[in-house]
Motif scaffolding. Structure first.
Motif, PDB file in Angstrom:
ATOM      1  N   UNK A 121       0.833  -1.207   0.000  1.00  0.00           N
ATOM      2  CA  UNK A 121       0.000   0.000   0.000  1.00  0.00           C
ATOM      3  C   UNK A 121       0.865   1.255   0.000  1.00  0.00           C
ATOM      4  N   UNK A 122       1.925   1.258   0.803  1.00  0.00           N
ATOM      5  CA  UNK A 122       2.810   2.423   0.838  1.00  0.00           C
ATOM      6  C   UNK A 122       3.553   2.593  -0.482  1.00  0.00           C
ATOM      7  N   UNK A 123       3.968   1.474  -1.081  1.00  0.00           N
ATOM      8  CA  UNK A 123       4.610   1.574  -2.382  1.00  0.00           C
ATOM      9  C   UNK A 123       3.692   2.183  -3.424  1.00  0.00           C
ATOM     10  N   UNK A 124       2.412   1.794  -3.399  1.00  0.00           N
ATOM     11  CA  UNK A 124       1.440   2.335  -4.352  1.00  0.00           C
ATOM     12  C   UNK A 124       1.165   3.816  -4.091  1.00  0.00           C
ATOM     13  N   UNK A 125       1.070   4.195  -2.813  1.00  0.00           N
ATOM     14  CA  UNK A 125       0.788   5.587  -2.461  1.00  0.00           C
ATOM     15  C   UNK A 125       1.912   6.510  -2.933  1.00  0.00           C
ATOM     16  N   UNK A 126       3.144   6.054  -2.860  1.00  0.00           N
ATOM     17  CA  UNK A 126       4.274   6.893  -3.255  1.00  0.00           C
ATOM     18  C   UNK A 126       4.344   7.116  -4.763  1.00  0.00           C
ATOM     19  N   UNK A 127       3.469   6.456  -5.518  1.00  0.00           N
ATOM     20  CA  UNK A 127       3.402   6.701  -6.954  1.00  0.00           C
ATOM     21  C   UNK A 127       2.643   7.983  -7.283  1.00  0.00           C
ATOM     22  N   UNK A 128       1.954   8.564  -6.301  1.00  0.00           N
ATOM     23  CA  UNK A 128       1.070   9.701  -6.564  1.00  0.00           C
ATOM     24  C   UNK A 128       1.786  10.889  -7.212  1.00  0.00           C
ATOM     25  N   UNK A 129       2.943  11.364  -6.686  1.00  0.00           N
ATOM     26  CA  UNK A 129       3.570  12.543  -7.311  1.00  0.00           C
ATOM     27  C   UNK A 129       3.952  12.323  -8.768  1.00  0.00           C
ATOM     28  N   UNK A 130       4.549  11.168  -9.069  1.00  0.00           N
ATOM     29  CA  UNK A 130       4.987  10.931 -10.438  1.00  0.00           C
ATOM     30  C   UNK A 130       3.792  10.754 -11.361  1.00  0.00           C
ATOM     31  N   UNK A 177      -2.643   7.673   5.415  1.00  0.00           N
ATOM     32  CA  UNK A 177      -3.305   8.864   4.888  1.00  0.00           C
ATOM     33  C   UNK A 177      -2.411  10.106   4.983  1.00  0.00           C
ATOM     34  N   UNK A 178      -1.697  10.257   6.089  1.00  0.00           N
ATOM     35  CA  UNK A 178      -0.891  11.471   6.290  1.00  0.00           C
ATOM     36  C   UNK A 178       0.168  11.637   5.201  1.00  0.00           C
ATOM     37  N   UNK A 179       1.014  10.626   4.921  1.00  0.00           N
ATOM     38  CA  UNK A 179       1.963  10.819   3.810  1.00  0.00           C
ATOM     39  C   UNK A 179       1.279  10.911   2.457  1.00  0.00           C
ATOM     40  N   UNK A 180       0.147  10.230   2.295  1.00  0.00           N
ATOM     41  CA  UNK A 180      -0.548  10.275   1.015  1.00  0.00           C
ATOM     42  C   UNK A 180      -1.048  11.688   0.707  1.00  0.00           C
ATOM     43  N   UNK A 181      -1.672  12.319   1.710  1.00  0.00           N
ATOM     44  CA  UNK A 181      -2.154  13.681   1.473  1.00  0.00           C
ATOM     45  C   UNK A 181      -0.988  14.663   1.368  1.00  0.00           C
ATOM     46  N   UNK A 182       0.066  14.407   2.149  1.00  0.00           N
ATOM     47  CA  UNK A 182       1.260  15.250   2.030  1.00  0.00           C
ATOM     48  C   UNK A 182       1.861  15.175   0.636  1.00  0.00           C
TER      49      UNK A 182
END
Length: 217
Positions: A121-130, A177-182
């Protein structure tokens, strides 16, 4: 062993337990799937690009290649952060909630299910900026649009985190949620820089075209 390391402090010198004869095999397959997905992510992303590349224009291909490299790096970074930081903190917070009338006996099946799901889940969330930068470069998303729908994104991300985090722990939901929204807010800032650079380039091209047209006899 690496995934089990954060649980070591909560086992009081013991080991993770299992209650079903098939649990060791199930855990092995589950962890193998998670590790395989992480290691295969560059190949998976490349295959997606190879499928889409014939339909892309040359300038779009130039955008996609850096996006692929960035996506692989961010996915790996998210997985590493989950194992080394998020998982230990989550276990510590959850372990501190237990009362004197409860004894903690962590099941191997439940623990590895939780750890693998949280890591992916964290790996997928970190794809958001790119992902957002790629959509901005292709002209499908603008920073103004992202700013306008910030409240919708806030609620949508909270719901998504509640769905994809394992179990019903509000702590793990907030930790995701916190890193995702950040990252969403960071993506807006990065998108502004890219959007302005595209506008400046477009103005320069228009000016060059206007000068070339005016100089013709």
């Amino acid at each position: 062993g690496l995934l089990a390391l954060p649980a070591k402090d909560f086992l009081h010198g013991g080991k993770l337990i299992y209650t079903h004869p098939a649990d060791p095999f199930t855990i092995l397959m589950q962890v193998s799937f998670g590790v395989g997905l992480v290691l295969a992510s560059p190949v998976i992303i490349y295959q997606v690009w190879a499928f889409l590349s014939p339909a892309l224009h040359p300038h779009e291909k130039r955008v996609i290649i850096p996006v692929i490299l960035g996506a692989v790096f961010l996915f790996m970074s998210g997985c590493a952060l989950a194992v080394t930081w998020v998982l230990p903190i989550t276990l510590q917070l959850l372990g501190g909630i237990s009362s004197a009338s409860l004894q903690q006996m962590i099941s191997a099946s439940e623990y590895f299910s939780f750890a693998v799901a949280l890591t992916i889940a964290f790996g997928a969330v970190f794809e958001l900026p790119i992902l957002i930068l790629g959509l901005t470069a292709l002209g499908l998303v603008t920073p103004r649009m992202m700013t306008q729908y910030r409240r919708h994104a806030f609620v949508g991300m909270l719901i998504a985190c509640a769905i994809i985090t394992p179990g019903d722990f509000i702590i793990s939901t907030l930790m995701l949620f916190i890193p995702m929204y950040g990252l969403y807010e960071l993506s807006i800032i990065m998108s502004w820089f890219l959007y302005r650079a595209k506008q400046k380039k477009a103005r320069r091209e228009e000016e060059a075209e206007r000068i070339a047209t005016a100089s013709k006899p």
